[in-house]
Design an enzyme around this catalytic site. Structure first.
Site, PDB file in Angstrom:
ATOM      1  N   GLY A  65     -91.417 -23.777  31.084  1.00  0.00           N
ATOM      2  CA  GLY A  65     -90.954 -22.955  32.196  1.00  0.00           C
ATOM      3  C   GLY A  65     -91.644 -21.625  32.377  1.00  0.00           C
ATOM      4  N   GLY A  78     -92.710 -23.315  24.466  1.00  0.00           N
ATOM      5  CA  GLY A  78     -91.548 -23.691  25.253  1.00  0.00           C
ATOM      6  C   GLY A  78     -91.898 -23.844  26.720  1.00  0.00           C
ATOM      7  CD  GLU A  84     -98.328 -26.708  17.941  1.00  0.00           C
ATOM      8  OE1 GLU A  84     -99.013 -25.692  17.734  1.00  0.00           O
ATOM      9  OE2 GLU A  84     -97.778 -26.947  19.033  1.00  0.00           O
ATOM     10  CD  GLN A 109     -96.891 -18.222  28.638  1.00  0.00           C
ATOM     11  OE1 GLN A 109     -95.718 -18.599  28.665  1.00  0.00           O
ATOM     12  NE2 GLN A 109     -97.873 -18.962  29.125  1.00  0.00           N
ATOM     13  CG  HIS A 124    -100.089 -26.265  21.542  1.00  0.00           C
ATOM     14  ND1 HIS A 124     -98.762 -25.997  21.346  1.00  0.00           N
ATOM     15  CD2 HIS A 124    -100.307 -26.140  22.878  1.00  0.00           C
ATOM     16  CE1 HIS A 124     -98.177 -25.744  22.505  1.00  0.00           C
ATOM     17  NE2 HIS A 124     -99.101 -25.833  23.454  1.00  0.00           N
ATOM     18  CB  SER A 172     -94.125 -27.223  26.291  1.00  0.00           C
ATOM     19  OG  SER A 172     -93.918 -26.292  25.258  1.00  0.00           O
ATOM     20  N   GLY A 217     -98.825 -23.533  31.770  1.00  0.00           N
ATOM     21  CA  GLY A 217     -98.999 -23.374  33.210  1.00  0.00           C
ATOM     22  C   GLY A 217     -99.045 -21.911  33.622  1.00  0.00           C
ATOM     23  CB  CYS A 276     -97.578 -22.176  23.535  1.00  0.00           C
ATOM     24  SG  CYS A 276     -97.927 -22.905  25.147  1.00  0.00           S
ATOM     25  CG  LEU A 277     -92.330 -19.263  25.918  1.00  0.00           C
ATOM     26  CD1 LEU A 277     -92.648 -18.888  27.348  1.00  0.00           C
ATOM     27  CD2 LEU A 277     -91.004 -19.995  25.848  1.00  0.00           C
ATOM     28  CG  ASN A 309     -98.064 -28.285  27.560  1.00  0.00           C
ATOM     29  OD1 ASN A 309     -98.102 -28.136  28.783  1.00  0.00           O
ATOM     30  ND2 ASN A 309     -96.963 -28.634  26.925  1.00  0.00           N
TER      31      ASN A 309
END
Lengths: 561, 370
Positions: free
Chosen positions: B225, B223, B336, B254, B334, B45, B294, B250-251, B292
């Protein structure tokens, strides 16, 4: 959940006289707690036998009773004031003991006083050795293996387990005579049998020795909704075998990988949950330097000396938050007093290093035995903050006011090599200075580690400080020459910068370089080598801080302007 | 060797070289975790980013053989105040500097990392570069002409090229298909711990190819970006969502946001660290989480039964989604860990519970049909 609606008046027990192991930190904690309770609209009644404290100042509590901290007087205060709740976990062991007695004597029940914060049963469970071991076994947290042995056969069985070394303590002997450390079966049989003969009960305790293991502490908080956080972890410079109050302590831990850090953090949270503590708690753990194996050593179910250190080290007001939790607030209902934007429900992130050094009274008592063991001897402590370990350590040493400006001490200089090794091998107040002296005499990190069992990470950093002494000695002339050239790009100017950055005082630099202190200072100013000030903001600059405090360091940006 | 760090807005930091010499470009971000640099370095990521750690003494416990979260170092560059040259830990096999050199990662040490963090907090994350060669002026002009972080599909760069199975000992209870947008090894390890065997698929795998193998559930990985560039993955997710239980991380959170009508927006300086408080809106319990990211999901546009289940206590942004009827949930942080607190590992058990329930439901309906 908002605070308990039926708690209007709270009695707080102070910490009483200042004694070894229980000093002004409990005044600090108690004062914070009184203020926090009043913020929430509670009337605060304080009882403390020590008038020379901040918490007994008129503006801290609503009512102050300066009375002996015993059941008789506390009962009288309760009868007169009729508080709704009693908060005992902020006055150290004294407060906790008195609260226990008040509960057992039926006073609390008689006057309908609710014990706030941690339940009495949890306190008992944390403090009773057997109950605590049983609880740890139930929740799967390891405690050091131990056996109660009464016969030769049982001793032989312990030999078969093979967990060397073992500590042997005969039960009920005068002054603990007859104990010792057994490194193999032969020694265990010999010491054990002697112990059995000496013990009036014909009984010895055998326990796994963790000497040389890393000693790590976690400060954890829990609210009634079972939300838990860790405020801070700390690593002891001295490995297991030295009382944490007598140990040099560093925050956060330095030699733990994330896997180790999280393993011990999870264990600490597991413990605070199992004890049902509402407030703060201190967990001490031993970690094998060569594996993931660890043991739970001790739990303090209250605000402790370590919590005071953790509070100042992180900016997280443990006593304040603990007091609010005690009257029913949840961690996510309490504001982070430093950022004023975030909540008390988070874990501080440090972007600096904190070093605590105990202050022993041996300079006042010349004949005292300077060895340090598992019984605390320090009467005070100093704490220093900087961006890195070395400058924090140097600041702390200077703050001790023992006449040391760096890693030099008068007594150590004159020792023979053998005496020096002895000073390194046995914990004592001058061990750090002895280690530095050993490096000056050319001893290797490995040798010092073998003698002291102190982690090489710390030793290397002491060695680097000693190396700087030598560099300053060698380049004294080049530094002096700077006065004429004023060449801020010269290697000697860089050396000066580096010396300041790792914590050398002007006086030390002058001494090693053989120059006047005033010259060093004027050079430093000419080159713009001046301290900058950075914030302790609980969040490593992630959020803006409203009420931070500052520490000095030789870095680039100054946040105080 | 000297090195400089230049930021898009013209700020220059001078320090010493760390790791390989040369130069590197990326989005400059900070992480406030005090441990776990090896996991951070190898977390996909962080592709496209130059990571600054706010903790000043890095490398103390070295680099070991076990704490990799992917096969390679994923960050574009690395910024620390101090890098330990003599690590001390029983698992340490290498110094940080040697490791970065070996993996050809350009880094910088000796700068005022707190000053950098404050700059990013106030002005927001921005493009930057580290160089051991260029002058500040030359570097700045090249930053301005280099492609922006938000315009690059990093997921395609970090995803697995071929499908593979994560090793599993014994008989698994469930078979999970993982859509790899930049997965961390600990997700597969965590799934294995709760009895799931994982097959990892490239992010471009069509939904049909995954469904053909009839997995019990789908895991959407984290992931790098801007998720706005991942329309092709969102289409896959939409098709999978109609057929299979899904957990997103996470990603993955989204992507589910997009699949259910919403979009994401960029956070000023992101959430990167091990101390973020997240509230479970159902229980009221708060968890300290490892984060983590953005970007955050816009809670206002969610449609078709998707709702917000977790929020961040620091800024109120969305940290988890849950579908009201379908067996679908996701978290923005996360579970994990690695690095960070393991408090949220229960989500993997929750996923397994969901798969069990789904199997039970299916069996019941199967019986009634026969």
């Amino acid at each position: 959940m908002p605070r308990h609606p039926d708690i209007h008046k709270v009695m707080v027990i102070g910490s009483g006289p200042i004694i070894i192991g229980q000093a002004a930190e409990f005044d600090y904690a108690g004062t914070q707690a009184c203020k926090a309770l009043r913020e929430e609209g509670c009337k605060v009644v304080l009882i403390n036998s020590n008038p020379a404290t901040i918490m007994t100042d008129v503006e801290i509590a609503d009512r102050v009773y300066i009375e002996p901290l015993n059941v008789e007087f506390a009962t009288r205060v309760i009868a007169q004031e009729r508080p709704d709740g009693l908060l005992p976990t902020l006055g150290g062991q004294t407060g906790l003991n008195l609260a226990t007695q008040l509960a057992e004597s039926g006073t609390l029940e008689k006057y309908h006083v609710r014990l706030l914060g941690t339940p009495l049963q949890s306190i008992r469970m944390a403090e009773d050795r057997e109950e605590f071991r049983a609880l740890m076994n139930r929740i799967g947290e390891p405690v050091p293996e131990s056996w109660i042995v009464e016969t030769e056969e049982q001793l032989a069985e312990v030999c078969h387990v093979g967990l060397w070394p073992l500590i042997v303590r005969p039960a009920y002997t005068l002054g603990g005579t007859g104990g010792g450390v057994a490194r193999n079966a032969e020694e265990l049989m010999e010491i054990g049998m002697r112990g059995l003969k000496l013990s009036m009960r014909h009984q010895v305790m055998v326990e796994r020795s963790l000497l040389g293991w890393k000693e790590i502490e976690y400060e954890v908080m829990r609210d009634a909704n079972n939300t838990c956080i860790t405020v801070c972890n700390m690593e002891n410079f001295d490995p297991m075998g030295v009382h944490t109050g007598d140990s040099i302590v560093v925050a956060p831990s330095q030699t733990l990988s994330d896997k180790e850090y999280q393993m011990l953090r999870s264990a600490s949270l597991n413990i605070i949950r199992s004890l049902g503590i509402e407030g703060g708690c201190n967990v001490q753990l031993a970690l094998d330097p060569d594996s993931f194996q660890y043991y739970v050593i001790e739990v303090n179910p209250r605000v402790s000396r370590s919590s005071a250190l953790a509070s100042k080290a992180t900016g997280y007001p443990i006593a304040r938050v603990a007091a609010k939790i005690a009257i029913g607030l949840q961690l996510d209902e309490i504001e982070n007093a430093v950022t004023r934007k975030t909540l008390a429900c988070f874990e501080p992130s440090l972007d600096y290093c904190v070093v605590k050094i105990p202050r022993w009274p041996f300079d006042k008592f010349m004949v005292a035995d300077r060895r340090i063991t598992t019984q605390m001897k320090a009467t005070g402590e100093v704490m220093a903050i900087d961006r890195s370990f070395e400058p924090a350590l140097m600041k702390a040493i200077r703050s001790l006011e023992i006449g040391a400006y760096g890693l030099t001490a008068k007594n150590v200089h004159a020792l023979s090599d053998m005496q020096l090794e002895e000073k390194i091998a046995t914990p004592n107040d001058e061990r750090m200075f002895a280690i530095a002296e050993a490096f000056r005499r050319g001893m290797m990190v490995e040798e010092v580690q073998a003698l002291s069992q102190i982690d090489r990470w710390f030793l290397q950093r002491l060695q680097r400080l000693v190396a700087m002494e030598t560099r300053l000695k060698v380049h004294g002339r080049a530094i002096a020459a700077l006065a004429d050239t004023l060449d801020s790009d010269a290697p000697a100017a860089d050396l000066l910068r580096e010396a300041k950055r790792i914590g050398f005082s002007d006086r030390q630099i002058a001494e090693y370089a053989g120059l006047p202190e005033s010259l060093i200072r004027s050079l430093r100013r000419a080159f713009g080598i001046v301290p900058t000030y950075k914030m302790v903001d609980t969040c490593a600059a992630e959020f803006e801080a409203a009420t931070p405090y500052f520490y000095s360091c030789y870095d680039r940006e100054d946040e105080s302007i | 060797m000297k090195a400089i760090l230049a930021l898009e807005d013209g700020t220059i930091f001078e320090g010493e070289s760390l790791g390989a010499s040369g130069e590197t470009f990326g989005e400059v971000v900070f992480n406030t975790g005090m441990t776990g640099y090896q996991e951070i370095l190898t977390d996909p990521s962080y592709a496209g980013q130059i990571v600054c750690l706010t903790y000043p003494m890095i490398g103390n416990y070295g680099v070991n053989a076990d704490d990799f979260e992917s096969r390679r170092v994923q960050v574009e560059g690395f910024i620390v105040r101090e890098a330990e040259s003599e690590p001390s830990n029983w698992r340490s096999g290498q110094t940080l500097n040697a490791f970065l050199k070996e993996r050809k990662i350009v880094g910088i040490r000796g700068i005022d990392t707190r000053a950098l963090t404050r700059a990013l907090r106030v002005r927001g994350v921005m493009m930057g570069a580290i160089s051991t060669e260029e002058s500040a002026a030359a570097l700045l002009s090249r930053i301005r002409s280099s492609p922006s972080y938000s315009g690059i599909d990093f997921v395609r760069k970090v995803t697995t090229e071929e499908p593979y199975e994560w090793s599993f000992e014994g008989e698994p209870e469930f078979h999970v298909a993982l859509l790899d947008c930049g997965v961390k090894f600990n997700i597969m390890r965590s799934l294995a711990k709760v009895g799931c065997k994982t097959t990892v698929y490239p992010c471009t795998t069509p939904a049909e190819a995954i469904l053909e193998r009839n997995p019990d559930g789908i895991m959407l990985s984290p992931g790098p970006g801007d998720p706005a560039l991942l329309g092709y993955v969102v289409e896959t997710v939409k098709k999978l969502a109609a057929k299979k239980p899904i957990m997103g991380v996470c990603l993955g959170n989204q992507l589910l946001g997009y699949a259910f009508g919403s979009r994401t927006f960029k956070l000023k300086f992101g959430h990167r660290g091990s101390n973020h408080p997240v509230k479970d809106l159902t229980t009221g319990r708060v968890y300290i989480t490892s984060q983590n990211h953005g970007f955050a999901v816009d809670p206002n546009e969610l449609k078709d039964g998707m709702e917000v289940a977790h929020i961040n206590l620091n800024d109120g942004t969305v940290e988890g989604l849950r579908h009201r009827e379908l067996p679908i949930f996701s978290i923005q942080y996360h579970p994990e860990a690695s690095p960070g607190p393991t408090d949220s590992a229960y989500f993997f058990r929750q996923f397994v519970e969901m798969l069990r329930k789904q199997r039970g439901d299916r069996d019941v309906s199967g019986e009634s049909a026969s």
